[in-house]
Design a protein around this motif. Structure first.
Motif, short mmCIF file in Angstrom:
data_model
loop_
_atom_site.label_atom_id
_atom_site.label_comp_id
_atom_site.label_asym_id
_atom_site.label_seq_id
_atom_site.Cartn_x
_atom_site.Cartn_y
_atom_site.Cartn_z
N ILE A 56 12.68 106.87 10.21
CA ILE A 56 12.85 105.75 9.30
C ILE A 56 12.05 104.56 9.81
O ILE A 56 12.18 104.16 10.96
N HIS A 57 11.20 104.00 8.93
CA HIS A 57 10.36 102.85 9.28
C HIS A 57 10.97 101.53 8.85
O HIS A 57 10.79 100.51 9.52
N ILE A 58 11.64 101.52 7.71
CA ILE A 58 12.25 100.28 7.21
C ILE A 58 13.70 100.56 6.81
O ILE A 58 14.03 101.64 6.32
N ILE A 59 14.54 99.59 7.03
CA ILE A 59 15.97 99.71 6.78
C ILE A 59 16.26 100.13 5.34
O ILE A 59 17.16 100.93 5.09
N GLN A 60 15.51 99.63 4.38
CA GLN A 60 15.75 99.95 2.98
C GLN A 60 15.67 101.46 2.71
O GLN A 60 16.27 101.94 1.75
N ASP A 61 14.95 102.21 3.55
CA ASP A 61 14.84 103.66 3.36
C ASP A 61 16.18 104.38 3.55
O ASP A 61 16.34 105.51 3.08
N LEU A 62 17.14 103.73 4.20
CA LEU A 62 18.44 104.36 4.42
C LEU A 62 19.15 104.66 3.10
O LEU A 62 19.88 105.64 3.00
N VAL A 63 18.93 103.83 2.11
CA VAL A 63 19.60 103.98 0.82
C VAL A 63 19.25 105.33 0.18
O VAL A 63 20.08 105.95 -0.48
N ASN A 64 18.03 105.79 0.38
CA ASN A 64 17.58 107.04 -0.24
C ASN A 64 17.61 108.23 0.71
O ASN A 64 17.23 109.33 0.33
N GLU A 65 18.06 108.00 1.93
CA GLU A 65 18.08 109.05 2.96
C GLU A 65 19.49 109.61 3.09
O GLU A 65 20.47 108.88 3.01
N GLU A 66 19.59 110.89 3.30
CA GLU A 66 20.89 111.52 3.56
C GLU A 66 21.20 111.42 5.04
O GLU A 66 20.35 111.73 5.87
N PRO A 67 22.43 111.01 5.39
CA PRO A 67 22.79 110.97 6.81
C PRO A 67 22.92 112.39 7.36
O PRO A 67 23.10 113.35 6.61
N ARG A 68 22.81 112.48 8.67
CA ARG A 68 22.99 113.77 9.34
C ARG A 68 24.45 114.20 9.18
O ARG A 68 25.35 113.36 9.13
N THR A 69 24.66 115.48 9.14
CA THR A 69 26.03 115.98 9.06
C THR A 69 26.50 116.38 10.45
O THR A 69 25.72 116.86 11.27
N GLY A 70 27.76 116.14 10.70
CA GLY A 70 28.33 116.47 11.99
C GLY A 70 29.39 117.54 11.83
O GLY A 70 29.49 118.20 10.79
N LEU A 71 30.19 117.70 12.85
CA LEU A 71 31.26 118.70 12.81
C LEU A 71 32.36 118.33 11.82
O LEU A 71 32.97 119.19 11.21
N ARG A 72 32.60 117.02 11.70
CA ARG A 72 33.61 116.55 10.75
C ARG A 72 32.92 115.87 9.58
O ARG A 72 31.96 115.14 9.76
N PRO A 73 33.39 116.10 8.37
CA PRO A 73 32.76 115.47 7.20
C PRO A 73 33.02 113.97 7.17
O PRO A 73 34.05 113.50 7.66
N LEU A 74 32.09 113.25 6.59
CA LEU A 74 32.24 111.81 6.41
C LEU A 74 33.31 111.54 5.36
O LEU A 74 33.38 112.24 4.35
N LYS A 75 34.12 110.54 5.60
CA LYS A 75 35.08 110.11 4.58
C LYS A 75 34.41 109.01 3.77
O LYS A 75 33.76 108.13 4.31
N ARG A 76 34.60 109.11 2.47
CA ARG A 76 33.98 108.14 1.56
C ARG A 76 35.04 107.55 0.63
O ARG A 76 36.04 108.18 0.32
N SER A 77 34.74 106.34 0.18
CA SER A 77 35.59 105.69 -0.80
C SER A 77 35.33 106.30 -2.17
O SER A 77 34.40 107.11 -2.34
#
Length: 156
Positions: free
Chosen positions: A23-44
């Motif tokens: 990632i070069h610029i912070i704004q790219d995070l919005v369109n990027e999928e986070p890495r998955t770990g052993l436990r799933p992310l909790k979302r609202s």
């Protein structure tokens, strides 16, 4: 459940992990999928993450422009961020945006290009900061680095 109990629950949630994504610029995070770990992310219900940890290590970030706006898009409660990992990027200074996260207790900045030891003084406004890493930055060569680093750690 009161707010404190709710915040403590979030600390135990897996981090929102964008490490090793080139990632070069912070704004790219919005369109990027986070890495998955052993436990799933909790979302609202709105799809925002319920974590207090944001990992951006091992990317090529050189500034944090729009960090607050992006954090608000990704996190249900960005004001509760407690851990930010920005290690191994191309940051040359400590961006004042980091000082707006008053619940920040862990900040990893090692392996960047931060030149001046005086940059660390910006972080003095963070009342809960307990763990700060700075090794592997050019500031490490500045006279007094070891003393200043240990002094900062002791005063917390």
């Amino acid at each position: 459940m009161n707010k404190q109990d709710y915040m403590n629950t979030w600390v135990q949630e897996p981090p929102l992990d964008y490490s090793f994504r080139s990632i070069h610029i912070i704004q790219d995070l919005v369109n990027e999928e986070p890495r998955t770990g052993l436990r799933p992310l909790k979302r609202s219900k709105s799809g925002k993450s319920l974590t207090q940890s944001l990992w951006l290590n091992n990317n090529v970030l050189n500034d944090l422009r729009d960090f607050n706006q992006v954090a608000s898009k990704l996190l249900k409660h960005p004001e509760n961020l407690a851990w930010i990992d920005l290690s191994f990027n191309d940051l040359t200074s400590i961006d004042p945006v980091l000082t707006t996260f008053f619940n920040l207790s862990v900040l990893y900045l090692h392996g960047n290009s931060i030149q001046r030891l005086g940059e660390v003084n910006k972080l003095a406004v963070l009342p809960r900061l307990r763990s700060l890493t700075l090794h592997g930055n050019p500031m490490e060569e500045e006279k007094g680095y070891r003393w200043s680093s240990s002094w900062a750690a002791q005063r917390r």
